[in-house]
Write a protein that holds these residues in place. Structure first.
Motif, PDB file in Angstrom:
ATOM      1  N   GLU A 151      47.972  30.260  43.219  1.00 20.81           N
ATOM      2  CA  GLU A 151      48.689  30.546  41.967  1.00 20.81           C
ATOM      3  C   GLU A 151      48.580  29.376  40.975  1.00 20.81           C
ATOM      4  O   GLU A 151      48.433  29.590  39.772  1.00 20.81           O
ATOM      5  CB  GLU A 151      50.153  30.781  42.320  1.00 20.81           C
ATOM      6  CG  GLU A 151      50.873  31.703  41.392  1.00 20.81           C
ATOM      7  CD  GLU A 151      52.359  31.704  41.728  1.00 20.81           C
ATOM      8  OE1 GLU A 151      53.086  30.849  41.180  1.00 20.81           O
ATOM      9  OE2 GLU A 151      52.777  32.527  42.555  1.00 20.81           O
ATOM     10  N   LEU A 180      45.141  29.622  39.581  1.00 21.38           N
ATOM     11  CA  LEU A 180      45.007  30.786  38.704  1.00 21.38           C
ATOM     12  C   LEU A 180      45.613  30.496  37.326  1.00 21.38           C
ATOM     13  O   LEU A 180      45.033  30.810  36.289  1.00 21.38           O
ATOM     14  CB  LEU A 180      45.715  31.985  39.351  1.00 21.38           C
ATOM     15  CG  LEU A 180      45.492  33.348  38.698  1.00 21.38           C
ATOM     16  CD1 LEU A 180      44.024  33.758  38.781  1.00 21.38           C
ATOM     17  CD2 LEU A 180      46.362  34.413  39.375  1.00 21.38           C
ATOM     18  N   GLU A 181      46.762  29.859  37.345  1.00 20.18           N
ATOM     19  CA  GLU A 181      47.442  29.501  36.090  1.00 20.18           C
ATOM     20  C   GLU A 181      46.571  28.518  35.292  1.00 20.18           C
ATOM     21  O   GLU A 181      46.407  28.671  34.079  1.00 20.18           O
ATOM     22  CB  GLU A 181      48.794  28.868  36.444  1.00 20.18           C
ATOM     23  CG  GLU A 181      49.761  28.732  35.295  1.00 20.18           C
ATOM     24  CD  GLU A 181      50.470  30.023  34.904  1.00 20.18           C
ATOM     25  OE1 GLU A 181      50.841  30.792  35.818  1.00 20.18           O
ATOM     26  OE2 GLU A 181      50.642  30.256  33.695  1.00 20.18           O
ATOM     27  N   ALA A 222      43.297  28.067  35.615  1.00 19.67           N
ATOM     28  CA  ALA A 222      42.020  28.689  35.230  1.00 19.67           C
ATOM     29  C   ALA A 222      42.196  29.585  34.007  1.00 19.67           C
ATOM     30  O   ALA A 222      41.265  29.776  33.232  1.00 19.67           O
ATOM     31  CB  ALA A 222      41.464  29.495  36.402  1.00 19.67           C
ATOM     32  N   ASN A 223      43.409  30.117  33.835  1.00 23.14           N
ATOM     33  CA  ASN A 223      43.678  30.955  32.664  1.00 23.14           C
ATOM     34  C   ASN A 223      44.378  30.188  31.554  1.00 23.14           C
ATOM     35  O   ASN A 223      44.885  30.779  30.612  1.00 23.14           O
ATOM     36  CB  ASN A 223      44.544  32.154  33.074  1.00 23.14           C
ATOM     37  CG  ASN A 223      43.752  33.113  33.945  1.00 23.14           C
ATOM     38  OD1 ASN A 223      42.653  33.505  33.597  1.00 23.14           O
ATOM     39  ND2 ASN A 223      44.296  33.449  35.105  1.00 23.14           N
ATOM     40  N   GLY A 224      44.422  28.883  31.690  1.00 21.44           N
ATOM     41  CA  GLY A 224      45.124  28.067  30.707  1.00 21.44           C
ATOM     42  C   GLY A 224      44.194  27.519  29.638  1.00 21.44           C
ATOM     43  O   GLY A 224      43.224  28.171  29.236  1.00 21.44           O
ATOM     44  N   THR A 225      44.486  26.317  29.180  1.00 24.06           N
ATOM     45  CA  THR A 225      43.670  25.692  28.131  1.00 24.06           C
ATOM     46  C   THR A 225      42.323  25.264  28.732  1.00 24.06           C
ATOM     47  O   THR A 225      42.196  25.154  29.964  1.00 24.06           O
ATOM     48  CB  THR A 225      44.374  24.438  27.591  1.00 24.06           C
ATOM     49  OG1 THR A 225      44.441  23.470  28.654  1.00 24.06           O
ATOM     50  CG2 THR A 225      45.781  24.752  27.106  1.00 24.06           C
ATOM     51  N   LYS A 227      41.476  24.394  32.681  1.00 25.19           N
ATOM     52  CA  LYS A 227      40.447  25.077  33.461  1.00 25.19           C
ATOM     53  C   LYS A 227      39.457  24.067  34.040  1.00 25.19           C
ATOM     54  O   LYS A 227      39.047  24.159  35.206  1.00 25.19           O
ATOM     55  CB  LYS A 227      39.714  26.113  32.597  1.00 25.19           C
ATOM     56  CG  LYS A 227      38.718  26.916  33.390  1.00 25.19           C
ATOM     57  CD  LYS A 227      38.227  28.154  32.700  1.00 25.19           C
ATOM     58  CE  LYS A 227      37.317  28.916  33.672  1.00 25.19           C
ATOM     59  NZ  LYS A 227      36.841  30.178  33.152  1.00 25.19           N
ATOM     60  N   GLY A 285      38.203  33.110  38.636  1.00 23.18           N
ATOM     61  CA  GLY A 285      37.314  32.856  37.503  1.00 23.18           C
ATOM     62  C   GLY A 285      36.715  31.461  37.563  1.00 23.18           C
ATOM     63  O   GLY A 285      36.328  30.885  36.552  1.00 23.18           O
TER      64      GLY A 285
END
Lengths: 274, 337
Positions: free
Chosen positions: B189, B192-193, B195-198, B202, B262
């Motif tokens: 988690e 994931l946070e 990787a989907n952040g700034t 990432k 990702g």
């Protein structure tokens, strides 16, 4: 979301109240209540930050677990109080923890005192846990239902903290000459910061029965500590009280370093979520 | 966290045992052999071969030490965790590891070695712990990568250990594995946070995965043809799958999960071999593994220093607790008399 919304309205004392529930609720505190919640939240947050240091460094593995537990409980209380305060100030718990400057914090000086050795940490915890127990056992009857609900949950946890620190005071005071010497030294270093916990001010007058009047906690805390000290053959340290001011943003030299470390990563990435 | 270390040198001595075997020992040995062949559990009071006892005592204590040393890389980020929720979760996780260490020391104690002795061996540098913890946790994303990869590898190793023939070990592992799966999920988690952040977040996540990938694969121990003692542990139902089998299975899981993140694994040789039905990966640098094992990793000295310091600085506290307990016992005795 529906689940957290549902539980957000269950603010009767005794029901679990998660920080997420408070953040999702429509319970908006007044500015004064928010200011009061900041004081309570900051006390717990800053002490949790201090106690977290012991995890992986305690004298016994059992104490890594115990001090970690206490720190976790305190973080939980801090999150609830800060979420509630933030609700009145249009900020999240993390805005308040990570993006306020030093003078904006409202913790009393005792909570930021250095860990020192294990005896000094225990001395600080002894005072804090007795103070918080007396505070929360009254705040659970606050006219503000959210403060009351947070206190009702916290008081049960703080009761264990009280037991933990009292047991250690006895062991250290009555254990060996070395531990007794250190226990006495730890208490002496802690005592200048006890007085500030019991000072009333204008905010407390304004809040009336929503808050607990700090000066009313002095006698019950003193009496409990007196009986413990009698058993431990200790005396209340005869040291002058330090000038406080934490409730109004006047802090000791310690807080800046603590915040620098706590806030560094969040501030490197403003606006990021984690 | 922590993984059961690969089995190394197996003590011998069965032959001299056989020569001096008494009637009781023969009955004990026969019962032991029967229990193992039935895939049942050996309990602390049962007779067991000395080599079995030693193997387990070493494996369980190394596993306990790994939990305790493994607290350090994560404790390094408690004070700087970037949100209060993450701080609370991380504290709880590191605290769980202390708890795992405690269960495992207790399980090892049932084999006759006191916890103090195990602690002394660790402090003296005589005992091993999982090499993975000799790598530094330099960014917040390492909290994610350690949870996802290191705890993930630990789980892959430990789930079969829930069926280990030694009862106290197997039961401890059941409890530990439940908590480990939480740990792995929270690591995933975190990544994931990020990787989907700034873009900076990432990048931090990818960098952490790049650094922890190969060391996590090496947690399964040396390749099968270089792990001579695995065979005996498998015969005793301590170990259920070979190092390479477990490693391959782990690669197969990670290669799917990394897509959800990702991110990518730093290995372009991963493929499923239809013939062997195994996942394959790029060769690992076993030289590095041996170097770190020999004490020449980035953090070996630092980890040991911290543990020694905590132990030595805490000596007066433990002495006080013992002295106080003695005094209380003496007072209680006086009262009773």
């Amino acid at each position: 979301m529906s689940e957290s919304n549902a539980s957000a309205t269950r603010t009767t004392p005794g029901n679990a109240l998660r920080p997420e529930d408070i953040a999702a609720s429509d319970l908006k505190p007044s500015t004064d209540v928010a200011e009061y919640a900041l004081r309570l939240g900051d006390d717990s947050l800053i002490l949790a930050q201090r106690l977290g240091w012991w995890i992986s460094r305690a004298p016994e593995l059992e104490e890594d677990v115990a001090l970690g537990n206490i720190a976790l409980d305190l973080i939980g209380h801090a999150r609830s109080f800060l979420s509630y305060a933030g609700h009145g100030l249009d900020k999240t718990e993390d805005d308040l923890a990570y993006f306020r400057r030093e003078p904006e914090f409202r913790c009393a000086h005792l909570f930021v005192q250095p860990n020192g050795d294990f005896a000094r940490t225990i001395a600080r915890q002894l005072v804090v846990s007795h103070y918080q127990f007396e505070l929360y056992s009254r705040l659970m009857h606050s006219t503000d239902p959210t403060l009351a609900a947070i206190a009702a949950k916290a008081v049960k946890e703080v009761d264990y903290h009280r037991d933990h620190s009292s047991q250690w005071v006895l062991r250290l005071a009555l254990g060996t000459d070395e531990s007794r010497r250190r226990m006495i030294a730890g208490l002496k270093l802690t005592w200048p910061y006890v007085e500030e916990l019991f000072v009333d001010d204008q905010l407390i007058d304004t809040l009336g029965d929503a808050a607990v009047r700090p000066s009313t906690l002095r006698a019950p805390v003193d009496s409990l500590l007196a009986s413990l000290f009698a058993e431990a053959e200790l005396e209340i340290p005869a040291v002058p009280a330090a000038v406080g001011g934490g409730r109004h943003g006047k802090h000791s030299e310690h807080l800046g370093y603590l915040l620098a470390e706590m806030q560094v990563l969040a501030r490197e990435h403003p606006g990021a979520t984690w | 966290m922590a993984t059961a270390p690969a089995v190394d040198q197996m003590p011998s001595g069965n032959r001299s045992e056989a020569r001096t075997e008494t009637e009781d020992e023969r009955a004990g040995r026969e019962q032991f052999e029967r229990l193992i062949s039935e895939d049942s559990r050996i309990e602390p009071r049962d007779w067991m071969p000395e080599a079995y006892r030693k193997t387990l005592a070493r494996q369980i204590s190394q596993h306990a030490h790994s939990e305790i040393i493994g607290m350090q890389p994560e404790a390094n980020w408690i004070s700087r965790a970037p949100s209060l929720k993450r701080k609370a979760i991380l504290m709880a996780k590191v605290q769980d590891e202390a708890g795992h260490g405690l269960y495992l020391y207790s399980a090892a104690e049932t084999l006759g070695t006191p916890r103090d002795k195990m602690t002394e061996d660790l402090i003296a540098g005589k005992a091993r712990y999982s090499s993975i913890f000799n790598y530094p946790a330099v960014t917040w994303a390492d909290m994610g990568a350690i949870g996802w990869l290191v705890d993930g590898a630990a789980i892959a190793n430990q789930v079969p250990l829930c069926r280990a023939s030694y009862g106290p070990y197997g039961r401890a592992m059941v409890r530990i594995c439940k908590e480990e799966s939480f740990h792995q999920r929270q690591g995933f988690e975190i990544l994931l946070e990020l990787a989907n952040g700034t873009p900076a977040q990432k990048e931090m996540a990818q960098d952490a995965v790049n650094r922890w990938y190969a060391p996590s694969l090496m947690m399964f121990g040396p390749p099968d043809d270089d792990s001579p003692n695995s065979k005996q542990s498998m015969a005793w139902n301590i170990k259920r799958f070979s190092n390479d089998e477990l490693r391959s299975r782990f690669v197969g899981m990670m290669v799917e999960q990394v897509k959800v993140l990702g991110l990518t694994l730093p290995d372009d040789e991963i493929r499923f071999n239809e013939d062997t039905q195994q996942w394959e990966h790029a060769p690992l640098d076993w030289n590095e593994f041996k170097e770190v094992l020999a004490g020449r990793g980035p953090c070996n000295a630092q980890r040991m220093e911290r543990r020694r310091e905590a132990h030595e600085d805490g000596a007066w506290v433990r002495e006080a607790a013992a002295a106080y307990a003695d005094k209380r016992a003496a007072t209680a005795q006086q009262k009773a008399a």
